[in-house]
Design a protein around this motif. Structure first.
Motif, short mmCIF file in Angstrom:
data_model
loop_
_atom_site.label_atom_id
_atom_site.label_comp_id
_atom_site.label_asym_id
_atom_site.label_seq_id
_atom_site.Cartn_x
_atom_site.Cartn_y
_atom_site.Cartn_z
N CYS A 134 44.32 -56.80 -3.23
CA CYS A 134 44.59 -57.68 -4.38
C CYS A 134 44.83 -56.84 -5.63
O CYS A 134 44.27 -55.75 -5.77
CB CYS A 134 43.37 -58.55 -4.68
N GLY A 135 45.56 -57.40 -6.55
CA GLY A 135 45.71 -56.81 -7.88
C GLY A 135 46.23 -55.39 -7.84
O GLY A 135 47.22 -55.08 -7.16
N THR A 136 45.53 -54.53 -8.55
CA THR A 136 45.94 -53.13 -8.62
C THR A 136 45.92 -52.47 -7.24
O THR A 136 46.81 -51.67 -6.92
CB THR A 136 45.00 -52.40 -9.61
N ALA A 137 44.93 -52.80 -6.42
CA ALA A 137 44.86 -52.23 -5.08
C ALA A 137 46.09 -52.63 -4.25
O ALA A 137 46.59 -51.86 -3.43
CB ALA A 137 43.57 -52.66 -4.39
N SER A 142 40.29 -51.57 -1.47
CA SER A 142 39.47 -52.26 -2.47
C SER A 142 38.59 -51.26 -3.22
O SER A 142 37.88 -50.47 -2.59
CB SER A 142 38.59 -53.30 -1.79
N GLN A 143 38.65 -51.30 -4.52
CA GLN A 143 37.77 -50.44 -5.31
C GLN A 143 36.32 -50.85 -5.09
O GLN A 143 35.47 -50.05 -4.73
CB GLN A 143 38.15 -50.57 -6.80
N SER A 144 36.03 -52.13 -5.32
CA SER A 144 34.65 -52.60 -5.31
C SER A 144 34.09 -52.72 -3.90
O SER A 144 32.88 -52.60 -3.69
CB SER A 144 34.57 -53.97 -5.98
N THR A 202 35.61 -57.63 -2.81
CA THR A 202 36.59 -58.68 -3.11
C THR A 202 36.69 -59.67 -1.95
O THR A 202 37.02 -59.28 -0.83
CB THR A 202 37.97 -58.02 -3.40
N VAL A 224 36.94 -53.28 -16.48
CA VAL A 224 37.53 -54.27 -15.58
C VAL A 224 38.92 -53.81 -15.12
O VAL A 224 39.30 -53.97 -13.96
CB VAL A 224 37.59 -55.66 -16.27
N ALA A 225 39.68 -53.22 -16.03
CA ALA A 225 41.02 -52.75 -15.67
C ALA A 225 40.90 -51.49 -14.83
O ALA A 225 40.30 -50.51 -15.23
CB ALA A 225 41.83 -52.47 -16.92
N SER A 226 41.48 -51.54 -13.66
CA SER A 226 41.36 -50.43 -12.73
C SER A 226 42.33 -49.31 -13.11
O SER A 226 43.52 -49.55 -13.34
CB SER A 226 41.67 -50.95 -11.34
N GLN A 261 43.23 -44.38 -4.90
CA GLN A 261 43.72 -45.19 -3.77
C GLN A 261 45.06 -44.64 -3.29
O GLN A 261 45.33 -44.57 -2.09
CB GLN A 261 43.88 -46.66 -4.19
N LEU A 307 50.80 -55.56 -15.06
CA LEU A 307 49.47 -56.16 -14.83
C LEU A 307 48.47 -55.65 -15.87
O LEU A 307 47.68 -56.43 -16.43
CB LEU A 307 48.98 -55.85 -13.41
N LYS A 308 48.52 -54.34 -16.14
CA LYS A 308 47.59 -53.78 -17.12
C LYS A 308 47.79 -54.45 -18.48
O LYS A 308 46.84 -54.76 -19.19
CB LYS A 308 47.82 -52.26 -17.28
N GLU A 345 46.40 -58.13 -18.46
CA GLU A 345 44.95 -58.30 -18.48
C GLU A 345 44.30 -57.75 -19.74
O GLU A 345 43.28 -58.27 -20.17
CB GLU A 345 44.27 -57.80 -17.20
O1 M6R Z 1 37.75 -54.20 -6.19
P1 M6R Z 1 39.16 -54.45 -5.75
O2 M6R Z 1 39.98 -53.20 -5.72
O3 M6R Z 1 39.22 -55.15 -4.41
O4 M6R Z 1 39.78 -55.41 -6.83
C1 M6R Z 1 41.07 -55.93 -6.69
C2 M6R Z 1 41.54 -56.57 -7.97
O5 M6R Z 1 40.71 -57.64 -8.35
C3 M6R Z 1 41.61 -55.54 -9.11
O6 M6R Z 1 42.43 -54.46 -8.81
C4 M6R Z 1 42.13 -56.21 -10.41
O7 M6R Z 1 43.47 -56.58 -10.25
C5 M6R Z 1 41.95 -55.26 -11.60
N1 M6R Z 1 41.30 -55.92 -12.68
C6 M6R Z 1 43.24 -54.66 -12.07
O8 M6R Z 1 43.07 -53.83 -13.17
#
Ligand code: M6R
Length: 369
Positions: free
Chosen positions: A57-60, A104-106, A109, A155-157, A164, A241-242, A245
């Motif tokens: 999702c998102g940045t990933a 996924s960073q976290s 998700t 919050v912004a990755s 990644q 996206l950056k 957000e």
């Molecule tokens: O923790 P994750 O990498 O799974 O999160 C995915 C997205 O929610 C995350 O990259 C989101 O888009 C960021 N806020 C982007 O900066």
């Protein structure tokens, strides 16, 4: 804990060279071969893979889009990339020979977790690319390749994204290695360049003052467009996206080749358009095409912000603002081209008085579907 920076985001942007180097550490040996023993999927199983599917999702997800170019080019295995939130709802075709990569960073998700559960139910192997030790996504996967970005608080990755990408390149190269894909000069050169890339990221960071100044001058704009081609296209999506957000601005990324199929109608005098230019040395056809795109939008009054390799002189006459990035192999360019876009969004958000680390309506990890 912000290490002298005003925001975690600034600190994390600055940490990128180290994050990239740490993610490579111990994974490329002196002979230029990859050692990914930590991957618990055997070489025999990897040789059987007939399709790679990336979910995120998102940045990933943007990292996944870039990974597709690398995986298909270096291994010739077909690769699909899908938003994790869409994946299981369309009855995807998966089997025992599909390798699903969940980025996924976290590691928490929910959309990505549900996609990987669905993949495992279909009998596919799941490899997680994750930044958080022991989180749910790696625990539920067959294998994991950790990114070593360190904790990402904003919050912004940012640094997680670069790592990644590194992890995706490593997986692509490793797949090529175990499958005996013809290990030509290109691959050797890529591995060499990858091992020096953190120094190039550092060089980009040292030249960001004009980008900050430019961002501040655009604080009262409503819209910014981003254009790119090939791996520069996902970079454009990430830049947009950056900005959404952080700066709460209307920002959209387009594949530059699509411009003439619609988006060019959006161009109006003084509209800022960021263009990520591919290397003139690699896919030079694409380079020439994007130079004509820049000419076209500029003729319609756009304010062009051009991100181009050092030594690329062809863009100079059409760039209202020129941001130089070091020359890299085509597929690695996102590691350097994304950095100015992160700085740009962060500075614009600050100039607009927004809360950089904690943008409105957003959470660092999205644990609901
Ligand atoms: O923790 P994750 O990498 O799974 O999160 C995915 C997205 O929610 C995350 O990259 C989101 O888009 C960021 N806020 C982007 O900066």
């Amino acid at each position: 804990e912000k290490g002298g920076y005003d925001y975690f985001m600034l600190k994390e942007i600055a940490e990128q060279p180290k994050a990239v180097a740490d993610t490579l550490l111990g994974r490329i040996d002196a002979g230029g071969s990859l050692t990914l023993d930590e991957l618990r999927i055997s070489a025999a199983e990897l040789r059987e893979v007939d399709k790679v599917v990336i979910v995120a999702c998102g940045t990933a997800f943007h990292a996944g889009l870039i990974a597709k170019y690398a995986i298909e080019h270096w291994t010739r295995i077909p690769c699909e990339v899908e938003l994790a939130s869409e994946f299981r709802y369309r009855d995807p075709i998966l089997g025992a020979r599909s390798l699903v990569i969940a980025i996924s960073q976290s590691g928490e998700t929910m959309d990505t977790l549900m996609a990987l559960r669905h993949a495992r139910e279909q009998g596919s192997k799941v490899l997680a690319i994750c930044n958080t030790n022991g989180s749910t996504i790696p625990r539920e996967s067959d294998a994991v390749l950790y990114t070593h970005a360190g904790p990402e608080v904003a919050v912004a990755s940012t640094k997680a994204f670069l790592t990644q990408l590194v992890a995706c390149y490593l997986v692509a190269l490793y797949l090529g290695q175990v499958r005996g894909t013809k290990w030509g000069d290109e691959i050797g050169a890529v591995i060499r360049d990858l091992s020096h890339i953190s120094g190039e990221v550092e060089r980009v960071l040292e030249t960001m003052e004009p980008v900050r100044e430019l961002a501040r001058s655009l604080a009262d704009k409503n819209t910014v467009l981003f254009l790119g081609r090939h791996v520069g296209y996902p970079v454009a999506l990430e830049g947009a996206l950056k900005l959404k957000e952080l700066a709460y601005m209307h920002a959209e990324g387009f594949a530059a080749g699509e411009l003439k199929h619609g988006p060019i109608a959006l161009i109006e005098p003084d509209l800022p358009v960021v263009v990520v230019v591919p290397s003139p040395r690699g896919r030079s056809v694409l380079h020439d095409k994007i130079v004509s795109n820049i000419q076209e939008i500029r003729a319609r009054g756009a304010r062009t912000i051009v991100i181009a390799e050092e030594g690329d002189e062809a863009v100079v006459p059409y760039a209202d603002h020129l941001v130089r990035i070091p020359a890299t192999p085509t597929l690695l360019q996102p590691l350097v081209a994304t950095v100015p876009l992160q700085v740009f969004a962060c500075e614009l958000a600050t100039a607009r008085g927004n809360e950089v680390d904690q943008p409105r309506n957003l959470a660092k990890s999205v644990t609901v579907e």
